[in-house]
Design a protein around this motif. Structure first.
Motif, mmCIF file in Angstrom:
data_model
loop_
_atom_site.group_PDB
_atom_site.id
_atom_site.type_symbol
_atom_site.label_atom_id
_atom_site.label_comp_id
_atom_site.label_asym_id
_atom_site.label_seq_id
_atom_site.Cartn_x
_atom_site.Cartn_y
_atom_site.Cartn_z
ATOM 1 N N PHE A 62 0.718 -1.201 0.018
ATOM 2 C CA PHE A 62 -0.039 -0.081 0.052
ATOM 3 C C PHE A 62 0.952 1.377 0.224
ATOM 4 C CE2 PHE A 62 -3.513 -2.516 0.852
ATOM 5 C CZ PHE A 62 -4.603 -2.112 0.272
ATOM 6 N N VAL A 115 1.892 1.768 -3.492
ATOM 7 C CA VAL A 115 0.727 2.375 -4.448
ATOM 8 C C VAL A 115 0.661 3.941 -4.060
ATOM 9 C CG1 VAL A 115 -1.546 2.184 -4.816
ATOM 10 C CG2 VAL A 115 -0.322 0.299 -4.731
ATOM 11 N N ALA A 116 0.629 4.344 -2.673
ATOM 12 C CA ALA A 116 0.436 5.423 -2.144
ATOM 13 C C ALA A 116 1.494 6.444 -2.836
ATOM 14 C CB ALA A 116 0.303 5.572 -0.761
ATOM 15 N N ILE A 151 0.785 6.873 -6.538
ATOM 16 C CA ILE A 151 -0.233 7.935 -6.605
ATOM 17 C C ILE A 151 0.246 9.437 -6.362
ATOM 18 C CG2 ILE A 151 -2.551 8.635 -5.569
ATOM 19 C CD1 ILE A 151 -3.434 5.834 -5.434
ATOM 20 N N VAL A 152 0.872 9.436 -5.436
ATOM 21 C CA VAL A 152 1.387 10.853 -4.952
ATOM 22 C C VAL A 152 2.301 11.201 -6.068
ATOM 23 C CG1 VAL A 152 2.869 12.059 -3.168
ATOM 24 C CG2 VAL A 152 1.160 10.724 -2.512
ATOM 25 N N ALA A 158 0.120 12.196 -9.065
ATOM 26 C CA ALA A 158 -0.374 13.389 -8.645
ATOM 27 C C ALA A 158 0.159 14.627 -8.900
ATOM 28 C CB ALA A 158 -1.078 13.241 -7.472
ATOM 29 N N LYS A 159 1.339 14.539 -8.348
ATOM 30 C CA LYS A 159 2.472 15.795 -8.320
ATOM 31 C C LYS A 159 2.749 16.079 -10.031
ATOM 32 C CE LYS A 159 4.501 16.824 -4.368
ATOM 33 N NZ LYS A 159 4.902 15.912 -3.325
ATOM 34 N N PHE A 189 -1.814 15.978 -11.963
ATOM 35 C CA PHE A 189 -2.714 16.994 -11.584
ATOM 36 C C PHE A 189 -2.663 18.555 -11.663
ATOM 37 C CE2 PHE A 189 -4.830 13.707 -8.473
ATOM 38 C CZ PHE A 189 -4.999 12.884 -9.480
#
Lengths: 100, 172
Positions: free
Chosen positions: B91, B94-95, B98-99, B102-103, B106
Motif C-alpha cells: 500500500f 501504491v500511495a 499515486i502521490v 498526482a504531483k 494533476f
C-alpha cells in the motif's frame, strides 16, 4: 488549501489501518471497526477527488457510502449478537464451525 | 489534525478505548470534510457515524462480556508479521505512486473549479434529487431492509445453542 496528494496519502494510511484491523484482530467487533475505518478512508478519497475535480458528485457518492456503512454496521452487529448468543464468544479463533 | 486523527485510530487496543479513539477519528474525518468545503457531508458524518453507529458499537460492546478478549492485545505470529509487512509495503508503494503521479499530472488539470463555500448543501441536495434520484430511493429501501434484517437476526428464535451460552440472565 490542503493538497490533494496529502489527502490521498491520509486515505491510504487509514485504509491500511482498517485492513490491518480486519485481517489481524481476533475480536469480531474490532473487525467491524476496521471495516468502518476502510469505508471512511474511501470517503476521504472521494471527497478529496470531488474537491479537486470541482463538482459534488464525489460528495454524493460518499453520502451513499455512509448510508451503506450504516446498514452494514446494523446488520453486522446484529449478526455478532446472534453469534454471541449461539456460541458464547466473538473470538474468531473459536468460531470454527465452517471449517469443521 | 490529519496526523492526529490517523494516529488515534492505530492506538486502540481494548474494545472500549478503541471505540472512543474511533469516534475521535471519525470526528476528525468530519473536520476534514468541512475543511474541504463539504459542509453537508461533515454534518452527516457527525450525526450518522459519531452519533448512531458508534452508539450501536458501544451498546454491543457493553452487551457482550468481553473481559477475556479485552486482555489480549494484538498477538501476531510470524506469518502474520510477514503478511502485515507485505501489506503495508504494497500500500505504501501504491500511495507513493499515486502521490508521484498526482504531483506530475494533476497540475495540468483544472484547479478546483468554483465550488464556492456557501451553497454546498443546496448543490448536494439538487444533485441528490435529480441525477441520483434512483440510487437515493434505493438507499432508502436498503436502510429499511437493513432495519428489518437487523431486528430479525438479533432477535434469535428459540433454537438451542450448540455450545451452551455462558451468559446467565436469571430470568429463565
Amino acid at each position: 488549501m490542503v493538497p490533494v496528494e496529502h489527502l490521498f496519502a491520509l486515505a491510504m494510511f487509514v485504509f491500511v489501518c482498517g485492513l490491518t484491523g480486519v485481517l489481524f484482530r481476533r475480536n469480531l467487533i474490532m473487525v467491524m471497526m476496521g471495516l468502518e475505518l476502510m469505508l471512511n478512508a474511501v470517503n476521504i478519497a472521494f471527497v478529496a477527488a470531488s474537491r479537486h475535480v470541482g463538482g459534488v458528485d464525489g460528495q454524493v457518492m460518499a453520502f451513499f457510502v455512509i448510508t451503506v456503512a450504516a446498514c452494514e454496521a446494523a446488520v453486522g452487529l446484529a449478526m455478532i449478537i446472534a453469534i454471541y448468543r449461539r456460541y458464547g464468544t466473538v473470538d474468531t479463533e473459536y468460531l470454527r464451525v465452517l471449517r469443521g | 489534525m490529519v496526523a492526529l486523527c490517523s494516529l488515534m485510530v492505530v492506538v486502540g487496543r481494548n474494545p472500549v478505548a478503541s471505540i472512543v479513539f474511533l469516534i475521535f477519528s471519525l470526528v476528525g474525518v468530519a473536520g476534514i470534510f468541512a475543511l474541504l468545503g463539504a459542509d453537508f457531508l461533515a454534518a452527516v458524518q457527525v450525526i450518522v457515524y459519531a452519533g448512531a453507529i458508534m452508539v450501536l458499537f458501544l451498546f454491543v460492546v457493553m452487551m457482550l462480556r468481553l473481559e477475556r478478549e479485552k486482555r489480549e492485545a494484538m498477538r501476531l505470529t510470524l506469518p502474520d508479521r510477514v503478511a502485515l509487512g507485505l501489506t503495508v509495503a504494497g500500500f505504501g508503494f501504491v500511495a507513493w505512486k499515486i502521490v508521484a503521479g498526482a504531483k506530475a499530472g494533476f497540475e495540468t488539470a483544472a484547479p478546483a473549479a468554483a465550488t464556492e463555500v456557501a451553497g454546498n448543501t443546496q448543490l448536494v441536495g439538487m444533485k441528490l434529487f435529480t441525477t441520483y434520484l434512483w440510487p437515493f430511493e434505493l438507499a432508502s429501501v436498503l436502510i429499511l431492509l437493513a432495519l428489518v434484517a437487523a431486528v430479525m437476526i438479533a432477535r434469535g428464535d428459540g433454537k438451542p445453542a450448540t455450545r451452551p451460552v455462558e451468559v446467565d440472565d436469571g430470568s429463565r
